[in-house]
Design a protein around this motif. Structure first.
Motif, mmCIF file in Angstrom:
data_model
loop_
_atom_site.group_PDB
_atom_site.id
_atom_site.type_symbol
_atom_site.label_atom_id
_atom_site.label_comp_id
_atom_site.label_asym_id
_atom_site.label_seq_id
_atom_site.Cartn_x
_atom_site.Cartn_y
_atom_site.Cartn_z
ATOM 1 N N THR A 94 51.120 28.693 43.159
ATOM 2 C CA THR A 94 51.743 29.716 43.991
ATOM 3 C C THR A 94 52.439 30.741 43.096
ATOM 4 N N VAL A 95 52.812 31.844 43.689
ATOM 5 C CA VAL A 95 53.543 32.877 42.958
ATOM 6 C C VAL A 95 54.835 32.308 42.379
ATOM 7 N N PHE A 129 57.666 36.269 48.675
ATOM 8 C CA PHE A 129 56.246 36.156 48.320
ATOM 9 C C PHE A 129 55.933 34.860 47.570
ATOM 10 N N ARG A 131 55.429 31.739 48.202
ATOM 11 C CA ARG A 131 54.461 30.732 48.640
ATOM 12 C C ARG A 131 53.011 31.226 48.600
ATOM 13 N N ARG A 132 52.842 32.487 48.324
ATOM 14 C CA ARG A 132 51.473 33.016 48.289
ATOM 15 C C ARG A 132 50.777 32.634 46.983
ATOM 16 N N LEU A 133 49.452 32.733 47.007
ATOM 17 C CA LEU A 133 48.658 32.571 45.796
ATOM 18 C C LEU A 133 48.426 33.953 45.185
ATOM 19 N N SER A 135 45.795 35.395 44.399
ATOM 20 C CA SER A 135 44.650 36.058 45.029
ATOM 21 C C SER A 135 45.023 36.773 46.326
ATOM 22 N N GLU A 136 46.199 36.442 46.872
ATOM 23 C CA GLU A 136 46.647 37.077 48.105
ATOM 24 C C GLU A 136 47.506 38.309 47.851
ATOM 25 N N LEU A 137 47.640 38.689 46.578
ATOM 26 C CA LEU A 137 48.461 39.839 46.203
ATOM 27 C C LEU A 137 47.582 40.988 45.719
ATOM 28 N N GLN A 141 51.182 44.069 42.753
ATOM 29 C CA GLN A 141 52.061 42.925 43.005
ATOM 30 C C GLN A 141 51.857 41.840 41.949
ATOM 31 N N GLN A 142 50.607 41.605 41.560
ATOM 32 C CA GLN A 142 50.344 40.622 40.503
ATOM 33 C C GLN A 142 51.020 41.038 39.202
#
Length: 352
Positions: A94-95, A129, A131-133, A135-137, A141-142
């Protein structure tokens, strides 16, 4: 002034076999400043960054961080963090876990590591943010996650290696502003590598322009733009028209011979003999009639870009490029015009 966060190179050289990747280099990065290493590919800027990080070892010379000699210390024992061009985020984490990763490697208790990671995400505008992975950013954001991961380690020096090269132009502008704001807010010492001169000018306290494994010129962005020391710097830091002239300095004024015309300029120079006039595209003036400081020209290209019109012009001094404010009736391709300048805008650099 405290030396914490300072970076010094004292005669540092790096060789890979017979290849000299960095000629003897003296470097002084003051605490709390953002210094950019700028230059074309192969100039030595990334090698310099990797030497600071401890990812390469110096062939000769000394490297000091915060006043401490770290020349022979590995990357593990240096108080530096690096933001890589590729972001290097773990896709299965996760992030929050990505940001906390460096802390967990240092055996910081999990609860504390996650709390500091949450603070880091909030710092870069990504609170909530965690809990996100990755790939969801978005790409921007990454990149901010990569910055947060580096900053939570509380480094003395933050290193950024082409951090925006994977982003589109509009996003690059926004993220570079965010990086600069974070650096200033935290008072971090940062060394930033890029080949993009606009990016360097936008974020830097000081720019070090490198060429052929050594420093070509260094200074504040406005110094390099307004007072280039060479044709290379003038052309690399912003667009420039370089016009060959013969120079005769005369104290507070300078005479130049331009295509057989002697022109007196209200500026001082140390250049004598072969030189080049430096004229920025936005400083060009295009008129239908000649002036004392103009050359006859033919319009070979014209592009309307809203806030400006860009022209390519053919003159006896060679091709010139101009960027001027729109007018009611733009000059057309093939039209004969006169391209001039305000002598106060000119700079002179050595011709060689």
């Amino acid at each position: 002034m405290s030396e914490k966060g300072s970076v010094q190179f004292q005669g540092v050289t790096k060789r890979f076999g017979e290849v000299v990747a960095l000629k003897p280099l003296d470097l002084d990065v003051q605490p709390g400043t953002l210094v950019t290493l700028l230059g074309p590919s192969g100039c030595g800027k990334t090698t310099t960054l990797r030497l600071i990080a401890g990812l390469e070892s110096a062939t000769e010379g000394r490297i000091l961080i915060g006043g401490t000699d770290v020349t022979n210390l590995s990357a593990t024992y240096r108080r530096v963090s690096m933001v890589f061009q590729s972001y290097a985020l773990f896709p299965h984490m996760t992030v929050l876990e990505n940001v906390a990763y460096g802390l967990t490697v240092k055996r910081v208790p999990k609860a504390e590591a996650h709390a500091r990671a949450e603070e880091g995400l909030a710092m870069v505008g990504l609170a909530g943010f965690g809990r996100r992975l990755p790939s969801e950013l978005s790409g921007g954001q990454q990149q901010r996650v990569a910055v947060a991961r580096a900053v939570v380690l509380e480094p003395e020096v933050l290193l950024l290696d082409e951090p925006l090269s994977n982003l589109d132009a509009k996003l690059r502008r926004r993220v570079r502003e965010e990086i600069r704001q974070i650096q200033q807010r935290l008072g971090l010492t940062a060394v930033y590598v890029t080949h993009d001169q606009e990016e360097a000018m936008a974020v830097s306290d000081r720019i070090i322009v490198m060429k052929n494994a050594e420093i070509a010129q260094e200074g504040a962005p406005e110094d390099l733009y307004e007072r280039p020391a060479s044709a290379f710097i003038a052309d690399f830091i912003g667009d420039a028209n370089l016009i060959d002239v013969d120079v005769t300095p005369g104290g507070a004024t300078t005479a130049v011979d331009l295509l057989g015309r002697r022109i007196e300029l209200p500026l001082a120079t140390t250049v004598r003999g072969a030189g080049k006039l430096v004229l920025r595209p936005h400083q060009m003036v295009i008129r239908a009639e000649p002036t004392p400081y103009s050359l006859p020209a033919e319009v070979t290209y014209a592009a309307y870009l809203g806030s400006q019109i860009q022209y390519s012009l053919e003159t006896q001094a060679g091709p010139l490029f101009a960027s001027v404010a729109p007018k009611a009736k733009p000059f057309a391709v093939g039209e004969q015009v006169h391209v001039g300048f305000d002598p106060a805008d000119l700079r002179i650099v050595p011709g060689a």
